[in-house]
Structures are given as structure tokens and as C-alpha cells.
Motif scaffolding. Structure first.
Motif, PDB file in Angstrom:
ATOM      1  N   ALA A 265       0.848  -1.190   0.000  1.00 18.06           N
ATOM      2  CA  ALA A 265       0.000   0.000   0.000  1.00 18.06           C
ATOM      3  C   ALA A 265       0.879   1.233   0.000  1.00 18.06           C
ATOM      4  O   ALA A 265       2.015   1.211   0.505  1.00 18.06           O
ATOM      5  N   ALA A 266       0.354   2.334  -0.560  1.00 22.38           N
ATOM      6  CA  ALA A 266       1.065   3.608  -0.602  1.00 22.38           C
ATOM      7  C   ALA A 266       0.369   4.615   0.300  1.00 22.38           C
ATOM      8  O   ALA A 266      -0.860   4.739   0.268  1.00 22.38           O
ATOM      9  N   PHE A 267       1.159   5.333   1.098  1.00 22.08           N
ATOM     10  CA  PHE A 267       0.657   6.338   2.022  1.00 22.08           C
ATOM     11  C   PHE A 267       1.396   7.654   1.770  1.00 22.08           C
ATOM     12  O   PHE A 267       2.466   7.664   1.161  1.00 22.08           O
ATOM     13  N   PRO A 268       0.868   8.773   2.258  1.00 26.04           N
ATOM     14  CA  PRO A 268       1.638  10.023   2.175  1.00 26.04           C
ATOM     15  C   PRO A 268       2.971   9.875   2.906  1.00 26.04           C
ATOM     16  O   PRO A 268       3.037   9.263   3.976  1.00 26.04           O
ATOM     17  N   GLY A 269       4.032  10.432   2.329  1.00 24.03           N
ATOM     18  CA  GLY A 269       5.344  10.353   2.952  1.00 24.03           C
ATOM     19  C   GLY A 269       5.521  11.378   4.053  1.00 24.03           C
ATOM     20  O   GLY A 269       4.619  12.176   4.358  1.00 24.03           O
ATOM     21  N   THR A 270       6.678  11.375   4.646  1.00 23.92           N
ATOM     22  CA  THR A 270       6.958  12.285   5.753  1.00 23.92           C
ATOM     23  C   THR A 270       7.350  13.672   5.266  1.00 23.92           C
ATOM     24  O   THR A 270       7.396  14.617   6.049  1.00 23.92           O
ATOM     25  N   ARG A 271       7.671  13.795   3.969  1.00 26.49           N
ATOM     26  CA  ARG A 271       8.028  15.091   3.381  1.00 26.49           C
ATOM     27  C   ARG A 271       7.207  15.332   2.120  1.00 26.49           C
ATOM     28  O   ARG A 271       6.592  14.426   1.584  1.00 26.49           O
ATOM     29  N   ARG A 272       7.233  16.573   1.636  1.00 25.17           N
ATOM     30  CA  ARG A 272       6.522  16.894   0.396  1.00 25.17           C
ATOM     31  C   ARG A 272       7.093  16.085  -0.760  1.00 25.17           C
ATOM     32  O   ARG A 272       8.284  15.788  -0.806  1.00 25.17           O
ATOM     33  N   HIS A 273       6.239  15.757  -1.692  1.00 26.18           N
ATOM     34  CA  HIS A 273       6.626  15.034  -2.908  1.00 26.18           C
ATOM     35  C   HIS A 273       7.202  13.655  -2.613  1.00 26.18           C
ATOM     36  O   HIS A 273       8.029  13.149  -3.366  1.00 26.18           O
ATOM     37  N   THR A 274       6.776  13.050  -1.503  1.00 23.87           N
ATOM     38  CA  THR A 274       7.219  11.694  -1.184  1.00 23.87           C
ATOM     39  C   THR A 274       6.018  10.797  -0.918  1.00 23.87           C
ATOM     40  O   THR A 274       4.916  11.267  -0.632  1.00 23.87           O
ATOM     41  N   ALA A 275       6.243   9.504  -1.017  1.00 31.19           N
ATOM     42  CA  ALA A 275       5.248   8.494  -0.659  1.00 31.19           C
ATOM     43  C   ALA A 275       5.928   7.449   0.197  1.00 31.19           C
ATOM     44  O   ALA A 275       7.124   7.175   0.045  1.00 31.19           O
ATOM     45  N   ARG A 276       5.176   6.873   1.110  1.00 32.64           N
ATOM     46  CA  ARG A 276       5.686   5.789   1.959  1.00 32.64           C
ATOM     47  C   ARG A 276       4.975   4.502   1.563  1.00 32.64           C
ATOM     48  O   ARG A 276       3.741   4.433   1.574  1.00 32.64           O
ATOM     49  N   LEU A 277       5.744   3.494   1.205  1.00 36.47           N
ATOM     50  CA  LEU A 277       5.213   2.186   0.837  1.00 36.47           C
ATOM     51  C   LEU A 277       5.454   1.204   1.971  1.00 36.47           C
ATOM     52  O   LEU A 277       6.542   1.179   2.558  1.00 36.47           O
ATOM     53  N   ILE A 278       4.445   0.388   2.282  1.00 38.68           N
ATOM     54  CA  ILE A 278       4.641  -0.760   3.175  1.00 38.68           C
ATOM     55  C   ILE A 278       4.399  -2.001   2.333  1.00 38.68           C
ATOM     56  O   ILE A 278       3.334  -2.165   1.738  1.00 38.68           O
ATOM     57  N   ARG A 279       5.401  -2.869   2.266  1.00 40.87           N
ATOM     58  CA  ARG A 279       5.421  -3.982   1.309  1.00 40.87           C
ATOM     59  C   ARG A 279       5.592  -5.322   2.022  1.00 40.87           C
ATOM     60  O   ARG A 279       6.446  -5.479   2.888  1.00 40.87           O
ATOM     61  N   ASN A 280       4.778  -6.289   1.636  1.00 45.03           N
ATOM     62  CA  ASN A 280       4.870  -7.653   2.158  1.00 45.03           C
ATOM     63  C   ASN A 280       5.971  -8.441   1.470  1.00 45.03           C
ATOM     64  O   ASN A 280       6.303  -8.189   0.308  1.00 45.03           O
ATOM     65  N   HIS A 281       6.453  -9.466   2.189  1.00 43.28           N
ATOM     66  CA  HIS A 281       7.404 -10.418   1.615  1.00 43.28           C
ATOM     67  C   HIS A 281       6.912 -11.829   1.916  1.00 43.28           C
ATOM     68  O   HIS A 281       6.933 -12.279   3.057  1.00 43.28           O
ATOM     69  N   GLU A 282       6.446 -12.510   0.862  1.00 45.90           N
ATOM     70  CA  GLU A 282       5.862 -13.843   0.999  1.00 45.90           C
ATOM     71  C   GLU A 282       6.964 -14.912   0.971  1.00 45.90           C
ATOM     72  O   GLU A 282       6.996 -15.792   0.105  1.00 45.90           O
ATOM     73  N   VAL A 283       7.860 -14.839   1.929  1.00 42.63           N
ATOM     74  CA  VAL A 283       9.007 -15.748   1.970  1.00 42.63           C
ATOM     75  C   VAL A 283       8.532 -17.144   2.368  1.00 42.63           C
ATOM     76  O   VAL A 283       7.854 -17.320   3.383  1.00 42.63           O
ATOM     77  N   ARG A 284       8.922 -18.147   1.565  1.00 39.17           N
ATOM     78  CA  ARG A 284       8.492 -19.525   1.791  1.00 39.17           C
ATOM     79  C   ARG A 284       9.682 -20.467   1.964  1.00 39.17           C
ATOM     80  O   ARG A 284       9.631 -21.636   1.577  1.00 39.17           O
ATOM     81  N   THR A 285      10.757 -19.980   2.563  1.00 37.38           N
ATOM     82  CA  THR A 285      11.891 -20.845   2.849  1.00 37.38           C
ATOM     83  C   THR A 285      11.648 -21.629   4.136  1.00 37.38           C
ATOM     84  O   THR A 285      10.606 -21.498   4.778  1.00 37.38           O
ATOM     85  N   THR A 286      12.613 -22.440   4.530  1.00 36.98           N
ATOM     86  CA  THR A 286      12.478 -23.273   5.723  1.00 36.98           C
ATOM     87  C   THR A 286      12.677 -22.440   6.988  1.00 36.98           C
ATOM     88  O   THR A 286      13.243 -21.339   6.935  1.00 36.98           O
ATOM     89  N   PRO A 287      12.224 -22.936   8.143  1.00 36.58           N
ATOM     90  CA  PRO A 287      12.343 -22.177   9.392  1.00 36.58           C
ATOM     91  C   PRO A 287      13.774 -21.721   9.668  1.00 36.58           C
ATOM     92  O   PRO A 287      14.712 -22.520   9.651  1.00 36.58           O
ATOM     93  N   GLY A 288      13.922 -20.417   9.903  1.00 33.90           N
ATOM     94  CA  GLY A 288      15.219 -19.863  10.234  1.00 33.90           C
ATOM     95  C   GLY A 288      16.180 -19.707   9.076  1.00 33.90           C
ATOM     96  O   GLY A 288      17.297 -19.229   9.258  1.00 33.90           O
ATOM     97  N   SER A 289      15.776 -20.062   7.862  1.00 39.92           N
ATOM     98  CA  SER A 289      16.680 -19.972   6.714  1.00 39.92           C
ATOM     99  C   SER A 289      17.123 -18.536   6.487  1.00 39.92           C
ATOM    100  O   SER A 289      16.317 -17.606   6.545  1.00 39.92           O
ATOM    101  N   PRO A 290      18.406 -18.321   6.187  1.00 40.26           N
ATOM    102  CA  PRO A 290      18.888 -16.955   5.930  1.00 40.26           C
ATOM    103  C   PRO A 290      18.612 -16.472   4.507  1.00 40.26           C
ATOM    104  O   PRO A 290      18.850 -15.307   4.195  1.00 40.26           O
ATOM    105  N   ILE A 291      18.113 -17.338   3.635  1.00 43.87           N
ATOM    106  CA  ILE A 291      17.927 -16.973   2.230  1.00 43.87           C
ATOM    107  C   ILE A 291      16.799 -15.957   2.078  1.00 43.87           C
ATOM    108  O   ILE A 291      15.624 -16.274   2.259  1.00 43.87           O
ATOM    109  N   GLY A 292      17.168 -14.716   1.789  1.00 44.22           N
ATOM    110  CA  GLY A 292      16.179 -13.673   1.548  1.00 44.22           C
ATOM    111  C   GLY A 292      15.295 -13.357   2.719  1.00 44.22           C
ATOM    112  O   GLY A 292      14.196 -12.831   2.557  1.00 44.22           O
ATOM    113  N   ARG A 293      15.738 -13.630   3.910  1.00 43.76           N
ATOM    114  CA  ARG A 293      14.910 -13.513   5.106  1.00 43.76           C
ATOM    115  C   ARG A 293      14.645 -12.056   5.493  1.00 43.76           C
ATOM    116  O   ARG A 293      15.491 -11.183   5.313  1.00 43.76           O
ATOM    117  N   VAL A 294      13.453 -11.807   6.047  1.00 44.25           N
ATOM    118  CA  VAL A 294      13.131 -10.522   6.663  1.00 44.25           C
ATOM    119  C   VAL A 294      13.514 -10.638   8.132  1.00 44.25           C
ATOM    120  O   VAL A 294      12.835 -11.326   8.900  1.00 44.25           O
TER     121      VAL A 294
END
Length: 498
Positions: free
Chosen positions: A99-128
Motif C-alpha cells: 500500500a502507498a501512504f503520504p510520505g513524511t516530506r513533500r513530494h514523497t510516498a511511503r510504501l509498506i510492502r509484504n514479503h511472501e518468503v516460503r523458505t524453511t524455518p530460520g533460513s537466511p535466504i532472503g529472510r526478513v
């Protein structure tokens, strides 16, 4: 773009006249499109609809040819998998709902983005993952990232992990008052599968609060249900949260959560599943007529956090046992014009040829549904569009209504049987597109084609000022290649229907 156009798109303006106007146009677009499809018109004539023919285009900041777009449009790549973020963490894999929201400054936008990571428990590959942060599951690999973007230059000003300790974060939706993002886990895995804790929940990601090196604490909202969540949409008039379910191969339910306190979802509430009034287990997946109005009632899910490991009935089984309606792969979900719109990615009578589901259902090319709430009763359900075949629309996932009343649908073509090549993407078998719908004629058109790989588009959303379309390319959900990417697309929107 006029000031009214801008106001009509802003999420916080959906209850205003501008929001109703934009949504109303989009509803008419869906109806016009349904009539257009029923007339058996040809799938695409790029000379007459949309923004004209597409061609392969290179990203302005990387020089890579990743998208095909109409003339006059350009794009930059933001947050590619592996690139360092402001908090020192490499950008995770599997870019999904956003989703896109107003940013903290003029002419900016703040995005909050999901990561559908499907690796094994605790895996370091692409982990959030942010070491030492307050997170629900120490073995969790999924979560969200937040980006602050300069809308004039396309530069990323900040980029950091905003939630971790979760898994398979697929889609979600805006919180009431647009105070942040509700992120959803598309799984019910737990310790039996090697995770530290049970999963299948919704979590809050505040717009303000998380910062580089300090993500929001990940606390599951268990009263909102434990099931394979996809997306949510909040009705600003009541605070009810509507939830879609995507448990592939099985009948899915459409849910609503009635919170005790709409601004404090952790205070609990009641979870319910949609039922067609007087018709147990009504099958919405096929045999439906576009435009027909189906009266709705709601059945209570008595145990929203079921001990499925101990043999308890799932939320879906509980709802179906009380006569809940059946859908197939419910995904994108959006609020507008006093209604909730949601996609059934594989619903419909035109079949894609894949193997049947566990109960024998043969998957289709997709449906768009509208639920109209009513304070006096359970409301009404309407099928507003059903795809007649892959050339028109193949497997709609996320959906967004545009500032000028058009519609953008993200394809998630995962069909095994029905190959979907494209002349602009040689060598790819199942090509995914952004499909636009013209609000005047209802005719579909290709706006963008993923020419980089076969992963889906996801998370389409416009910046608050309407100048930029942000959209994700999922990439691989369990490996670094192909990478996930976020695109910022700019161009002459006023020249066409989006």
C-alpha cells in the motif's frame, strides 16, 4: 489530473464525495466490461483501447529490459532483492502485497510492502530479519519492509524492515484511518512443520513508529482468525474488517471480523463467514450470473484460533459446517463506494485445464465479486465480472481502482495446463500482465507485461498524488533468483483511461 481526481483516490478520502465518485465510475466499468465480454468481442485491439501498443522498455535507473509498456511511460526499479537497505539488511525476496501512504516530506510516498518468503524455518535466504528485535517467532522468515520514495526523482530515501518474525506474508490491507498496514500470513503452518510458533494470523504494521533497525513488534491478532489469509479491507463506517482466504485446492470462505473496538483490533471481536441466505454451502465458484443479487447472512466461527494440530476443525470447516458459501482462491480485496470488492482468482465457468480440486471443482480464469453491506441485514453479494478466457484476463490477484475511475488487475497465472506465452516475452511460458479496464467502454487492455520472468504482479497501488503507479514483481519465494522488484511507473495517465 484535477484536485478532485487526487482526492478521489486518496485512501483517507474514500468516504467523501470524491471517493464515492471514483468508485462509482469503477463499478460502472466492471459492469460495462461484463457486457463487453458477454458479447464475445475480441480480446485486445491495441490500436483502439488503453494507451496503445506496448513495447519492451528498459528501466531508467538500471538499463535492464524488465517491462513492456505503452509509449510515453517509463519506470525505475526500487528495492530489488539483495540490495542493502538503510538498516543494513539486504532487501528480502518475494515482494507481494503493498500500500502507498503520504510520505513524511513533500513530494514523497511511503510504501509498506509484504514479503511472501516460503523458505524453511530460520533460513537466511532472503529472510526478513532484524537481530534483537521484538518478533513473534524467532524462526520466522517473512514480514514487511517500508520504503520512503521521492516521487519526482524515483529515489529511495529510506528502506528498512518494519515487521519480522512472521511467515508467508502475502497480502493485507489498510488499517482503519489509514494508520498503517494489516499484513496477512497465507498459511496455517506451525511447530509440526518446524516453526517456533503457530501461524496463520494478521498483524499490524503502523505507518509511524517503525524505523531503521527497530521494526514494529509482531503480535498476532488471533481473534481475527487462523487460516490461510490473503487480503483484508476495512469498512470505515463500521470498522468491520473483511478477509479473504486462499487455501489452494480447497473451498475457501469470505469472512468479516466485527471488532469490539475498531481502533483496537487486539481487544477482540467476532469472526464470521459469509453465507447465502437460506442456501447451505452455496457454490459461488461456477454457474453464476453476472449482476444477480444474492442476499447474505453471516455464520459465527466459534473457535477463530483452532488447535488444528490437535484435530480441531479449521475456521473454514467450521463455517462450511454452518452452511457458509464456497469460493475458490480468494485474493485481492478493496473497499470503495460503500462496498467490498474481492477477486476469486480461479473462479468461473471457463476452465483453465488444471487438475481438479480435492472436491472435484475445475478451476476457472477468475471472478470479481462485490459485497454490499447493509446495517439492517447481512447485505448483498453480486458477481460483477467473470473472465471468459485467458486472453482477456487470466487469474486476477490484486486489484486497484485508479484516480480516474479505471481498474488495474494484477495477473497471477499459475496454471500448469494452459500455457500463456506472449510475443513480447519470448522464452516464457506463463506470462503475467497488468490488465486495465477502460471506464468508458469496459474494454480490457494490456498496460504492462512482465518480460523478465514468470512471476506474478502484486501490490499495485497509486501514490497519494496519483502521479505514480507502484507495483511489485514477486520473483522467487524460496530463492534469490529471480529477484523480487518494486517498480515505480510514470507517464501520461491523462492520455488514457487509467
Amino acid at each position: 489530473m484535477t484536485a478532485l481526481d487526487r482526492r478521489s483516490f486518496l485512501g483517507r478520502g474514500l468516504a467523501t464525495a470524491g471517493g464515492v465518485l471514483a468508485s462509482g465510475i469503477a463499478i460502472e466499468t466492471l459492469g460495462t466490461h461484463a457486457s463487453w465480454a458477454e458479447a464475445g468481442r475480441p480480446a485486445f485491439d491495441p490500436r483502439q483501447v488503453g494507451y496503445g501498443p506496448l513495447s519492451r522498455r528498459a528501466a531508467e535507473n538500471t538499463g535492464e529490459e524488465l517491462l513492456a509498456l505503452p509509449a510515453g511511460f517509463s519506470y525505475v526499479v526500487l528495492g530489488k532483492t539483495g540490495t542493502p537497505m538503510s538498516d543494513g539488511v539486504p532487501t528480502p525476496i518475494a515482494h507481494d502485497g503493498m500500500a502507498a501512504f503520504p510520505g513524511t516530506r513533500r513530494h514523497t510516498a511511503r510504501l509498506i510492502r509484504n514479503h511472501e518468503v516460503r523458505t524453511t524455518p530460520g533460513s537466511p535466504i532472503g529472510r526478513v530479519h532484524v537481530e534483537g528485535s521484538r518478533r513473534y517467532d524467532e524462526l520466522g522468515v517473512g514480514g514487511t519492509t517500508t520504503l520512503e520514495v521521492d516521487l519526482r526523482s524515483g529515489e529511495v530515501l529510506q528502506h528498512f524492515v518494519s515487521l519480522n518474525g512472521t511467515i508467508v506474508n502475502c497480502a493485507g490491507g489498510r488499517m482503519l484511518g489509514h494508520r498503517g498496514w494489516l499484513t496477512c500470513e497465507e498459511t496455517t503452518a506451525g511447530p509440526v512443520q518446524g516453526w517456533g510458533r503457530k501461524h496463520g494470523y494478521i498483524y499490524e504494521v503502523p505507518l509511524d513508529g517503525p524505523r531503521p533497525g527497530r521494526p514494529a513488534p509482531s503480535q498476532p491478532l488471533k481473534a481475527m482468525g487462523r487460516f490461510s489469509h490473503e487480503a483484508v479491507a476495512v469498512d470505515p463506517r463500521t470498522g468491520y474488517v473483511y478477509e479473504t482466504e486462499d487455501d489452494s485446492g480447497k473451498p475457501d470462505g469470505f469472512y468479516r471480523f466485527r471488532p469490539k473496538d475498531p481502533r483496537n483490533l487486539s481487544a477482540g471481536g467476532v469472526l464470521e463467514m459469509l453465507k447465502i441466505k437460506g442456501k447451505d454451502n452455496y457454490d459461488c465458484r461456477e454457474g453464476q450470473k453476472m449482476g444477480a443479487r444474492l442476499p447474505v447472512e453471516w455464520v459465527t466461527i466459534d473457535s477463530p484460533d483452532p488447535d488444528v494440530e490437535g484435530g480441531a476443525q479449521t475456521c473454514t470447516q467450521q463455517g462450511l459446517a454452518k452452511g457458509g458459501a464456497k469460493f475458490n482462491r480468494l485474493e485481492g480485496c478493496w473497499y470503495g463506494d460503500g462496498s467490498i470488492f474481492f477477486n476469486s482468482t480461479s473462479g468461473g465457468d471457463a476452465k483453465n485445464g488444471d487438475a481438479p480440486n480435492a472436491d472435484g471443482y475445475l478451476e476457472g480464469y477468475g471472478q470479481v465479486w462485490r459485497h454490499i453491506p447493509n446495517r439492517r441485514d447481512g447485505g448483498t453479494l453480486v458477481l460483477v465480472y467473470e473472465s471468459p478466457g485467458r486472453k482477456v484476463l487470466d487469474s486476477p490477484d490484486n486489484l486497484t481502482f485508479t484516480p480516474r475511475g479505471g481498474i488495474v488487475l494484477c495477473e497471477d497465472d499459475a496454471s500448469d495446463a494452459d500455457a500463456d506465452p506472449h510475443p513480447l516475452a519470448p522464452g516464457l511460458t506463463n506470462v503475467n500482465r497488468l490488465i486495465g479496464l477502460d471506464p468508458r467502454r469496459g474494454q480490457p487492455f494490456e498496460f504492462a507485461v512482465n518480460i523478465a520472468d514468470e512471476s506474478e504482479f502484486a501490490g499495485a497501488c497509486f501514490s497519494p498524488d496519483g502521479s505514480t503507479l507502484f507495483v511489485n514483481q514477486l520473483g522467487n519465494t524460496a530463492a534469490l533468483d529471480p529477484p523480487g522488484r518494486t517498480y515505480a511507473i510514470r507517464g501520461p495517465w491523462q492520455r488514457g483511461p487509467l
